[in-house]
Scaffold this motif. Structure first.
Motif, PDB file in Angstrom:
ATOM      1  N   ALA A 243       0.895  -1.250  -0.172  1.00 29.80           N
ATOM      2  CA  ALA A 243       0.043  -0.047   0.275  1.00 29.80           C
ATOM      3  C   ALA A 243       0.924   1.221   0.071  1.00 29.80           C
ATOM      4  O   ALA A 243       0.347   2.089  -0.671  1.00 29.80           O
ATOM      5  CB  ALA A 243      -1.000  -0.037   1.323  1.00 29.80           C
ATOM      6  N   ALA A 244       1.990   1.291   0.598  1.00 32.38           N
ATOM      7  CA  ALA A 244       2.981   2.376   0.872  1.00 32.38           C
ATOM      8  C   ALA A 244       3.544   2.538  -0.609  1.00 32.38           C
ATOM      9  O   ALA A 244       3.656   3.815  -1.018  1.00 32.38           O
ATOM     10  CB  ALA A 244       3.876   2.210   1.925  1.00 32.38           C
TER      11      ALA A 244
ATOM     12  N   ALA B  84       2.270   1.728  -3.402  1.00 30.71           N
ATOM     13  CA  ALA B  84       1.386   2.127  -4.455  1.00 30.71           C
ATOM     14  C   ALA B  84       1.084   3.639  -4.173  1.00 30.71           C
ATOM     15  O   ALA B  84       0.901   4.438  -5.043  1.00 30.71           O
ATOM     16  CB  ALA B  84       0.267   1.437  -4.296  1.00 30.71           C
ATOM     17  N   ARG B  85       1.144   4.202  -3.029  1.00 32.24           N
ATOM     18  CA  ARG B  85       0.693   5.602  -2.559  1.00 32.24           C
ATOM     19  C   ARG B  85       2.120   6.280  -3.310  1.00 32.24           C
ATOM     20  O   ARG B  85       1.977   7.301  -3.751  1.00 32.24           O
ATOM     21  CB  ARG B  85       0.523   5.752  -1.169  1.00 32.24           C
ATOM     22  N   VAL B  86       3.118   5.851  -2.879  1.00 30.51           N
ATOM     23  CA  VAL B  86       4.399   6.585  -3.406  1.00 30.51           C
ATOM     24  C   VAL B  86       4.481   6.686  -4.846  1.00 30.51           C
ATOM     25  O   VAL B  86       4.713   7.754  -5.434  1.00 30.51           O
ATOM     26  CB  VAL B  86       5.698   6.066  -2.831  1.00 30.51           C
TER      27      VAL B  86
ATOM     28  N   ARG C 169      -4.181  18.440  -4.397  1.00 27.46           N
ATOM     29  CA  ARG C 169      -3.907  17.739  -3.251  1.00 27.46           C
ATOM     30  C   ARG C 169      -3.547  18.696  -2.195  1.00 27.46           C
ATOM     31  O   ARG C 169      -4.164  18.489  -0.840  1.00 27.46           O
ATOM     32  CB  ARG C 169      -3.065  16.561  -3.369  1.00 27.46           C
TER      33      ARG C 169
ATOM     34  N   GLU D 232       1.870   6.481  -7.000  1.00 28.66           N
ATOM     35  CA  GLU D 232       0.724   7.431  -7.430  1.00 28.66           C
ATOM     36  C   GLU D 232       1.314   8.866  -7.144  1.00 28.66           C
ATOM     37  O   GLU D 232       0.993   9.772  -8.167  1.00 28.66           O
ATOM     38  CB  GLU D 232      -0.431   7.197  -6.454  1.00 28.66           C
ATOM     39  N   LEU D 233       1.808   9.469  -6.309  1.00 24.61           N
ATOM     40  CA  LEU D 233       2.437  10.660  -6.076  1.00 24.61           C
ATOM     41  C   LEU D 233       3.465  10.841  -7.169  1.00 24.61           C
ATOM     42  O   LEU D 233       3.652  11.912  -7.478  1.00 24.61           O
ATOM     43  CB  LEU D 233       2.947  10.920  -4.643  1.00 24.61           C
TER      44      LEU D 233
END
Length: 137
Positions: A94-95, A97-99, A113, A101-102
């Motif tokens: 999850a982390a 994927a978030r990175v 954002r 995405e950013l």
């Protein structure tokens, strides 16, 4: 360094023995610092083994061919499977994927954002303060 040792020798009545004690204290301080660093590295390795096992598999796949290397690759793959079955890899996935995405976001999306987070923070602060005059003043 030699000047410092000479200065210590002249300032202390014990001469060479005092310099030796200072060196021993410095060596002891260095040994303790290295021991703390080693413990931190072992702890980091343990955390990575638990929460980032897929990266461990990627890393060991780059090893050469041989009986020890093949064993390490097989053990890391089995470890990764157990971690995935247990769900311990979910936070790192999850982390990551978030990175990603950013990383893929444009500046306009980034500014949007930031503005939305700023608005949420202001709304949260307003809710915490309450309405004017409603406090026990």
């Amino acid at each position: 360094m030699l000047d410092l040792i000479r200065e210590i020798e002249t300032n202390l009545e014990d001469g060479w023995e005092a310099a030796s004690r200072v060196e021993l204290q410095t060596a002891e301080h260095t040994r303790r610092a290295v021991a703390r660093f080693t413990r931190a590295m072992w702890l980091t390795l343990a955390i990575l083994l638990v929460f980032n096992s897929e990266r461990l598999v990627t890393w060991v796949n780059g090893f050469g061919v041989g009986p020890v290397q093949d064993t390490v690759v097989a053990l890391s793959a089995a470890w990764n499977e157990r971690m995935q079955v247990s769900g311990f890899t979910d936070p790192s996935v999850a982390a990551r994927a978030r990175v990603n995405e950013l990383r893929d976001a444009s500046w306009a999306e980034f500014e949007l954002r930031v503005d939305s987070e700023r608005a949420r923070a202001q709304e949260g602060a307003r809710l915490l303060r309450g309405r004017p005059g409603s406090g026990p003043g």
